[in-house]
Write an enzyme that holds these catalytic residues in place. Structure first.
Site, short mmCIF file in Angstrom:
data_model
loop_
_atom_site.label_atom_id
_atom_site.label_comp_id
_atom_site.label_asym_id
_atom_site.label_seq_id
_atom_site.Cartn_x
_atom_site.Cartn_y
_atom_site.Cartn_z
N VAL A 138 16.03 -1.30 8.49
CA VAL A 138 15.64 0.02 9.00
C VAL A 138 14.13 0.07 9.26
O VAL A 138 13.65 0.93 10.01
CB VAL A 138 16.08 1.14 8.02
CG1 VAL A 138 15.10 1.29 6.88
CG2 VAL A 138 16.27 2.47 8.75
N SER A 139 13.37 -0.85 8.66
CA SER A 139 11.91 -0.85 8.81
C SER A 139 11.46 -1.85 9.87
O SER A 139 11.66 -3.06 9.72
CB SER A 139 11.25 -1.20 7.47
OG SER A 139 9.89 -1.57 7.68
N PRO A 140 10.81 -1.35 10.92
CA PRO A 140 10.29 -2.28 11.94
C PRO A 140 9.10 -3.10 11.41
O PRO A 140 8.88 -4.22 11.84
CB PRO A 140 9.85 -1.35 13.07
CG PRO A 140 9.58 -0.04 12.42
CD PRO A 140 10.54 0.05 11.26
#
Lengths: 227, 227
Positions: free
Chosen positions: A13-15
């Protein structure tokens, strides 16, 4: 010099975690290190530590869009900012995806080639090609692209719902929290038996200095010999 | 190539701002740039944008202590973590100090030599030698160390309470907020008439890439010629 172990706790979910993941994968053969990929869950880490998502502060969210664009270009990772990402971040969550990735990690016995590929394919969907990562069919597609067979994907989708995989993910989250994580990615460098913890994907130059390696930028030259 | 203008919005309450300040001061003669020091107020920026201090999340506060220790050592800035800093951060605030520094900026006509020196002396007190920065006598000591005379310090302490200086500080804070600041330090690079905004002191490598300069680490070599 003994080989350093570097653990990357991450959530697709974290770029920013994607940026850190690609850089560390590139440094596998540049630094004297063993990379350990540790799929975890950002939401639980944030919840457990009283933090809140940086995206909740409007100016910060706006800044992150610019920051990510610039970093993606500089680091050569095809992050863009698609609508599905926001849906996953704020509504659906990444739990099914991270359970699926944990199942891949649990099943893979020899190295983490598949774990790396599947993680990357899921990241590509959410943060590059604007595709869903919540439905089983989506995870299945990512798995096939990563080199799994249809039957392997089926098995992993089942395994992802099993208690041992749920427990394994919980355990990894807890390990990150034990390192005093308040977000992800968290990078833990084990050098001379001591863990050195770095949050985020913006401490590589400092990290290299702290662990006695050389920072060659986000796209290091691949050495052709050991010299 | 036209000279780049780089603005640094800062508050002495932030040790990260001190790191960014020292690095940018070192790059004055390395990059083709004019540095503009912009004293502002972190508390107001945070308040105005709905952010909260990172120090409010226990794990984050704990991490920042380690992070600052490592960065201070790597960047060669004598940051340590004294008790006064926490008192200023959470109880007394840095408003009188930043008004004093704004008064120095307003009074100095030729360059910003004094502004740089006074800012550094105040930072040293709060973040290195564990001394107060809230009382007039403390600011007076910092001013004397920075090369001001007693009468100049007296005048500046008066000026710091004047409406024009109060207004100037407010205006600088508003300019930072107009650049969508959610915290400080904020670094605004003006290249080809377009502002590029960077938050924090951990984007110098990226910043150099974006503005067409070379990053030589936090302690760059001083060039002896233009070659």
């Amino acid at each position: 010099m003994s080989r350093k172990v570097i653990e990357l706790f991450y959530d697709v979910v974290s770029p920013y975690a994607w940026l850190g993941f690609e850089v560390l994968c590139r440094y596998r053969n540049v630094w004297n290190m063993e990379l350990k990929l540790r799929p975890a869950l950002l939401g639980r880490v944030i919840e457990a530590t009283g933090n809140k998502s940086p995206a909740m502060v409007p100016n910060k969210a706006q800044y992150m869009i610019t920051d990510l664009d610039r970093l993606a270009s500089y680091m050569n990772v095809p992050v863009c900012q698609p609508s599905h990402a926001f849906e996953v971040m704020f509504i659906k969550g990444s739990l099914p995806a991270m359970r699926f990735i944990t199942a891949v990690a649990e099943k893979e016995k020899d190295g983490d080639h598949l774990l790396e590929n599947v993680s990357r394919e899921v990241w590509k969907r959410i943060w590059s090609t604007d595709q869903d990562i919540c439905e089983p069919a989506s995870l299945s597609e990512a798995g096939l692209k990563a080199g799994l067979s249809s039957s392997e994907v089926e098995e992993l989708l089942g395994l992802a719902k099993s208690q041992p995989v749920k427990d394994k993910l919980k355990q990894t989250i807890q390990e990150a929290i034990n390192y005093e994580a308040f977000g992800l990615p968290l990078i833990v460098c084990h050098v001379d038996g001591k863990p050195q913890v770095f949050f985020g994907s913006d401490r590589f130059e400092l990290m290299a200095h702290c662990i006695g390696e050389k920072w060659l930028g986000p796209q290091p030259f691949k050495p052709t010999s050991n010299l």
